[in-house]
Enzyme design. Structure first.
Site, PDB file in Angstrom:
ATOM      1  N   TYR A   1     -14.965   6.411 -12.349  1.00 11.82           N
ATOM      2  CA  TYR A   1     -14.563   5.385 -11.377  1.00 11.82           C
ATOM      3  C   TYR A   1     -15.155   4.025 -11.759  1.00 11.82           C
ATOM      4  CZ  TYR A   1     -14.936   2.632  -7.094  1.00 11.82           C
ATOM      5  OH  TYR A   1     -14.910   1.599  -6.193  1.00 11.82           O
TER       6      TYR A   1
ATOM      7  N   ASP B   1       0.878  -1.181   0.000  1.00 10.11           N
ATOM      8  CA  ASP B   1       0.000   0.000   0.000  1.00 10.11           C
ATOM      9  C   ASP B   1       0.909   1.223   0.000  1.00 10.11           C
ATOM     10  OD1 ASP B   1      -1.872   2.109   0.927  1.00 10.11           O
ATOM     11  OD2 ASP B   1      -3.230   0.455   1.336  1.00 10.11           O
TER      12      ASP B   1
ATOM     13  N   SER C   1     -17.283  -3.399  -7.946  1.00 12.08           N
ATOM     14  CA  SER C   1     -18.264  -2.564  -7.254  1.00 12.08           C
ATOM     15  C   SER C   1     -19.624  -2.682  -7.934  1.00 12.08           C
ATOM     16  CB  SER C   1     -17.785  -1.118  -7.338  1.00 12.08           C
ATOM     17  OG  SER C   1     -18.795  -0.242  -6.908  1.00 12.08           O
TER      18      SER C   1
ATOM     19  N   ARG D   1     -30.226   1.755  -0.854  1.00 14.27           N
ATOM     20  CA  ARG D   1     -28.929   1.087  -1.015  1.00 14.27           C
ATOM     21  C   ARG D   1     -28.911  -0.189  -0.174  1.00 14.27           C
ATOM     22  NH1 ARG D   1     -29.076   4.193  -4.368  1.00 14.27           N
ATOM     23  NH2 ARG D   1     -27.631   5.844  -4.968  1.00 14.27           N
TER      24      ARG D   1
ATOM     25  N   LYS E   1     -13.515   0.225 -13.047  1.00 10.73           N
ATOM     26  CA  LYS E   1     -13.812  -1.113 -12.500  1.00 10.73           C
ATOM     27  C   LYS E   1     -14.202  -2.081 -13.633  1.00 10.73           C
ATOM     28  CE  LYS E   1     -13.044  -0.354  -8.139  1.00 10.73           C
ATOM     29  NZ  LYS E   1     -11.872  -0.937  -7.492  1.00 10.73           N
TER      30      LYS E   1
HETATM   31  P1  NAD Z   1      -9.546   2.674   0.850  1.00 11.63           P
HETATM   32  O1  NAD Z   1      -9.189   3.957   0.174  1.00 11.63           O
HETATM   33  O2  NAD Z   1      -9.712   2.675   2.318  1.00 11.63           O
HETATM   34  O3  NAD Z   1      -8.488   1.553   0.450  1.00 11.63           O
HETATM   35  C1  NAD Z   1      -7.752   1.594  -0.734  1.00 11.63           C
HETATM   36  C2  NAD Z   1      -6.295   1.462  -0.369  1.00 11.63           C
HETATM   37  O4  NAD Z   1      -5.511   1.524  -1.564  1.00 11.63           O
HETATM   38  C3  NAD Z   1      -5.803   2.591   0.541  1.00 11.63           C
HETATM   39  O5  NAD Z   1      -5.137   2.046   1.660  1.00 11.63           O
HETATM   40  C4  NAD Z   1      -4.875   3.399  -0.330  1.00 11.63           C
HETATM   41  O6  NAD Z   1      -3.823   3.990   0.395  1.00 11.63           O
HETATM   42  C5  NAD Z   1      -4.389   2.340  -1.306  1.00 11.63           C
HETATM   43  N1  NAD Z   1      -3.929   2.895  -2.577  1.00 11.63           N
HETATM   44  C6  NAD Z   1      -4.499   3.854  -3.340  1.00 11.63           C
HETATM   45  N2  NAD Z   1      -3.746   4.107  -4.416  1.00 11.63           N
HETATM   46  C7  NAD Z   1      -2.672   3.295  -4.332  1.00 11.63           C
HETATM   47  C8  NAD Z   1      -1.523   3.093  -5.136  1.00 11.63           C
HETATM   48  N3  NAD Z   1      -1.327   3.803  -6.253  1.00 11.63           N
HETATM   49  N4  NAD Z   1      -0.614   2.165  -4.753  1.00 11.63           N
HETATM   50  C9  NAD Z   1      -0.785   1.462  -3.621  1.00 11.63           C
HETATM   51  N5  NAD Z   1      -1.836   1.622  -2.811  1.00 11.63           N
HETATM   52  C10 NAD Z   1      -2.774   2.519  -3.165  1.00 11.63           C
HETATM   53  O7  NAD Z   1     -10.859   2.151   0.132  1.00 11.63           O
HETATM   54  P2  NAD Z   1     -11.793   0.918   0.502  1.00 11.63           P
HETATM   55  O8  NAD Z   1     -13.136   1.459   0.778  1.00 11.63           O
HETATM   56  O9  NAD Z   1     -11.156   0.011   1.445  1.00 11.63           O
HETATM   57  O10 NAD Z   1     -11.874   0.247  -0.942  1.00 11.63           O
HETATM   58  C11 NAD Z   1     -11.074  -0.859  -1.284  1.00 11.63           C
HETATM   59  C12 NAD Z   1     -11.417  -1.312  -2.684  1.00 11.63           C
HETATM   60  O11 NAD Z   1     -12.801  -1.633  -2.737  1.00 11.63           O
HETATM   61  C13 NAD Z   1     -11.189  -0.260  -3.753  1.00 11.63           C
HETATM   62  O12 NAD Z   1     -10.729  -0.904  -4.909  1.00 11.63           O
HETATM   63  C14 NAD Z   1     -12.575   0.308  -3.982  1.00 11.63           C
HETATM   64  O13 NAD Z   1     -12.695   0.807  -5.288  1.00 11.63           O
HETATM   65  C15 NAD Z   1     -13.430  -0.931  -3.789  1.00 11.63           C
HETATM   66  N6  NAD Z   1     -14.811  -0.630  -3.394  1.00 11.63           N
HETATM   67  C16 NAD Z   1     -15.055   0.169  -2.302  1.00 11.63           C
HETATM   68  C17 NAD Z   1     -16.367   0.442  -1.942  1.00 11.63           C
HETATM   69  C18 NAD Z   1     -16.668   1.356  -0.796  1.00 11.63           C
HETATM   70  O14 NAD Z   1     -17.760   1.917  -0.760  1.00 11.63           O
HETATM   71  N7  NAD Z   1     -15.787   1.523   0.189  1.00 11.63           N
HETATM   72  C19 NAD Z   1     -17.411  -0.134  -2.659  1.00 11.63           C
HETATM   73  C20 NAD Z   1     -17.129  -0.969  -3.744  1.00 11.63           C
HETATM   74  C21 NAD Z   1     -15.805  -1.199  -4.110  1.00 11.63           C
HETATM   75  C1  WQD Z   2     -25.542   6.361  -0.172  1.00 10.02           C
HETATM   76  C2  WQD Z   2     -26.903   7.044  -0.248  1.00 10.02           C
HETATM   77  C3  WQD Z   2     -26.854   9.131  -1.424  1.00 10.02           C
HETATM   78  C4  WQD Z   2     -24.287  11.227   1.357  1.00 10.02           C
HETATM   79  C5  WQD Z   2     -20.773   5.007  -3.438  1.00 10.02           C
HETATM   80  C6  WQD Z   2     -20.135   4.775  -4.769  1.00 10.02           C
HETATM   81  C7  WQD Z   2     -20.160   3.322  -5.109  1.00 10.02           C
HETATM   82  C8  WQD Z   2     -19.539   2.492  -3.992  1.00 10.02           C
HETATM   83  C9  WQD Z   2     -20.137   2.819  -2.668  1.00 10.02           C
HETATM   84  C10 WQD Z   2     -17.214   2.204  -4.460  1.00 10.02           C
HETATM   85  C11 WQD Z   2     -27.191   7.666  -1.614  1.00 10.02           C
HETATM   86  C12 WQD Z   2     -27.198   9.336   0.031  1.00 10.02           C
HETATM   87  C13 WQD Z   2     -25.056  10.257   0.768  1.00 10.02           C
HETATM   88  C14 WQD Z   2     -24.933  12.383   1.886  1.00 10.02           C
HETATM   89  C15 WQD Z   2     -27.053  11.491   1.181  1.00 10.02           C
HETATM   90  N1  WQD Z   2     -18.153   2.789  -3.843  1.00 10.02           N
HETATM   91  N2  WQD Z   2     -26.406  10.393   0.678  1.00 10.02           N
HETATM   92  N3  WQD Z   2     -26.286  12.453   1.779  1.00 10.02           N
HETATM   93  O1  WQD Z   2     -23.339   6.707  -3.754  1.00 10.02           O
HETATM   94  O2  WQD Z   2     -24.499   4.581  -3.019  1.00 10.02           O
HETATM   95  O3  WQD Z   2     -22.114   4.548  -3.522  1.00 10.02           O
HETATM   96  O4  WQD Z   2     -20.087   4.238  -2.456  1.00 10.02           O
HETATM   97  O5  WQD Z   2     -17.284   1.386  -5.309  1.00 10.02           O
HETATM   98  O6  WQD Z   2     -19.457   3.193  -6.283  1.00 10.02           O
HETATM   99  O7  WQD Z   2     -20.865   5.510  -5.739  1.00 10.02           O
HETATM  100  O8  WQD Z   2     -22.841   5.668  -1.499  1.00 10.02           O
HETATM  101  O9  WQD Z   2     -22.647   6.472   0.803  1.00 10.02           O
HETATM  102  O10 WQD Z   2     -22.263   8.096  -1.084  1.00 10.02           O
HETATM  103  O11 WQD Z   2     -24.561   7.258  -0.656  1.00 10.02           O
HETATM  104  O12 WQD Z   2     -28.258  11.626   1.117  1.00 10.02           O
HETATM  105  O13 WQD Z   2     -24.282  13.314   2.407  1.00 10.02           O
HETATM  106  O14 WQD Z   2     -26.892   8.135   0.684  1.00 10.02           O
HETATM  107  O15 WQD Z   2     -27.616   9.981  -2.225  1.00 10.02           O
HETATM  108  O16 WQD Z   2     -28.556   7.509  -1.851  1.00 10.02           O
HETATM  109  P1  WQD Z   2     -23.299   5.440  -3.033  1.00 10.02           P
HETATM  110  P2  WQD Z   2     -22.989   6.914  -0.576  1.00 10.02           P
END
Ligand code: NAD
Ligand code: WQD
Length: 366
Positions: free
Chosen positions: A156, A34, A128, A249, A160
């Site tokens: 984004y 990381d 995602s 959601r 993916k």
């Molecule tokens: P996060 O930002 O907490 O974790 C991502 C990690 O990747 C971080 O520790 C960051 O420092 C590291 N990173 C970023 N760029 C890097 C690079 N160039 N080299 C090495 N490390 C790097 O996010 P998270 O919520 O834990 O998400 C993890 C994965 O899950 C991501 O791929 C994200 O797209 C995916 N994801 C997250 C969500 C969500 O809502 N949290 C939903 C769906 C998918």
């Molecule tokens: C959840 C709900 C907002 C903030 C995002 C990414 C998705 C995935 C997960 C990585 C929605 C509402 C939010 C606020 C609100 N990430 N909201 N007020 O948008 O479903 O998904 O995170 O892959 O790709 O798009 O998540 O937590 O932002 O929103 O009303 O201040 O809450 O409109 O309905 P989202 P979120």
């Protein structure tokens, strides 16, 4: 003797740190890479505090193939990869798309190339639900099954989809080429895990989400309203076609999500399915108002909010159909929304500055 050794990219981040914990608790050794762009090394101390085991850690950038090669040279015991490292802010991705494609897509290609050189052929990838875009555009796709047509609506999400494609084409080519050459080919396997809305924290109160910048997800923002760091929550739209007008959601506890990764990794190792996508969600949809109510309940008071316009790019409903993961991976969510809210509140209340300060002594001793 470890069950196996897993390279976890992005392992100090939110989902990566919880998955590392699940792996260590289930007999795997873990090597984390990381660059700490959105995380802190303290996550490793907390993983050790909870599990009694410390994963190896290398501060490197995922786009640096030579540095990845160095780590894999040093750890020939690594047999699988779970790939979390990425940039993940939807809004930002539209402002700096090149950076998103460079890190997310370029970083994944560097990783696959390095894996190829080191004969590592199992990868679990953080995809995602955002790859589906607005599933309500297609009839009968809520709750969303994996065969729902892909249609990301932001950069984004596009990254993916591209990474899913790169992983699929690479592993399928490896299988085909090796088969043709009369060599073993079934070792090339990939899991594309499409998560819905991860949330919550560790029930101990010492491990949780600690992004470097300002959070933009609903529950972390509600946490900030509860601590008083924010005056109120802005609800993005109350004119959706849902029971209370706010968007729906599928919120999934991060501990359930972590166990989903373990289930997928074990499935790849056991069943060698090639490349397969699985939704990781609960199958239950909740509205924004329901989330405010659930979180207010654990905090013990009504949290203030105001209703504003819809947020650009938001969709009405992202609820998973998790049947495929339930049946094939023998995995389903165990924890409730109330668990997620209670655990998140314990984390936020006790660690208002995240990993920047020690949690209260009684939590450390518990
Ligand atoms: P996060 O930002 O907490 O974790 C991502 C990690 O990747 C971080 O520790 C960051 O420092 C590291 N990173 C970023 N760029 C890097 C690079 N160039 N080299 C090495 N490390 C790097 O996010 P998270 O919520 O834990 O998400 C993890 C994965 O899950 C991501 O791929 C994200 O797209 C995916 N994801 C997250 C969500 C969500 O809502 N949290 C939903 C769906 C998918
Ligand atoms: C959840 C709900 C907002 C903030 C995002 C990414 C998705 C995935 C997960 C990585 C929605 C509402 C939010 C606020 C609100 N990430 N909201 N007020 O948008 O479903 O998904 O995170 O892959 O790709 O798009 O998540 O937590 O932002 O929103 O009303 O201040 O809450 O409109 O309905 P989202 P979120």
């Amino acid at each position: 003797m470890a069950v196996g050794t897993v390279l976890v990219t992005g392992g100090t981040g939110y989902i990566g740190s919880f998955t590392t914990l699940a792996l260590l608790d289930n007999g795997y050794d873990v090597v984390i890479v990381d660059n700490l762009y959105n995380s802190s090394k303290v996550a490793i101390d907390r993983i050790e505090l909870i599990s009694g085991k410390r994963p190896a850690f290398y501060e490197i950038d995922i786009t640096n193939e030579a540095a990845l090669d160095g780590v894999l040279d040093k750890h020939p015991e690594i047999d699988s990869v779970i790939h979390f490292a990425a940039l993940k802010a939807v809004g930002e991705s539209g402002l700096i798309p090149l950076e998103y494609y460079r890190v997310n897509v370029g970083g994944s290609i560097a990783l696959l190339r390095s894996m190829q050189k080191h004969s590592i052929s199992n990868i679990v990838f953080s995809s995602s639900a955002t790859v589906y875009g607005d599933a309500t555009r297609v009839p009968n796709m809520i709750p969303i099954p994996e065969h729902c047509p892909i249609g990301p609506t932001n950069t984004y999400g596009q990254t993916k989809v591209m990474i899913e494609t790169v992983i699929t084409e690479y592993l399928e080519a490896e299988r085909r080429n090796n088969k043709k050459a009369g060599k073993p080919y079934e070792q090339f396997n990939g899991a594309l895990l499409r998560y819905f809305n991860p949330c919550g924290a560790h029930p101990s109160g010492v491990m949780g989400e600690d992004p470097q910048g300002v959070p933009f997800n609903l529950l972390p923002l509600l946490g900030k309203v509860a601590t008083g760091e924010r005056a109120k929550l802005t609800v993005f739209g109350d004119d959706y076609a849902s029971k209370d007008g706010t968007a729906i959601r599928d919120y999934i506890h991060v501990l359930d999500l972590a166990s989903g990764h373990l289930a997928a990794l074990n499935y790849l190792r056991e069943h060698k399915p090639g490349v397969r996508a699985w939704n990781l969600g609960s199958g239950r949809g909740s509205t924004v108002f329901e989330m405010i109510k659930a979180f207010s309940k654990v905090v013990g008071r009504d949290l203030p909010y105001e209703v504003a316009e819809r947020r650009q790019g938001d969709v009405l409903d992202l609820t998973a159909n998790p049947a495929r993961a339930n049946e094939e991976l023998k995995w389903k969510t165990q924890l409730t929304l109330e668990d997620a809210c209670a655990d998140l509140w314990r984390w936020v209340e006790n660690n208002p500055t995240g990993y920047r300060q020690d949690p209260p002594a009684e939590l450390l001793e518990a």
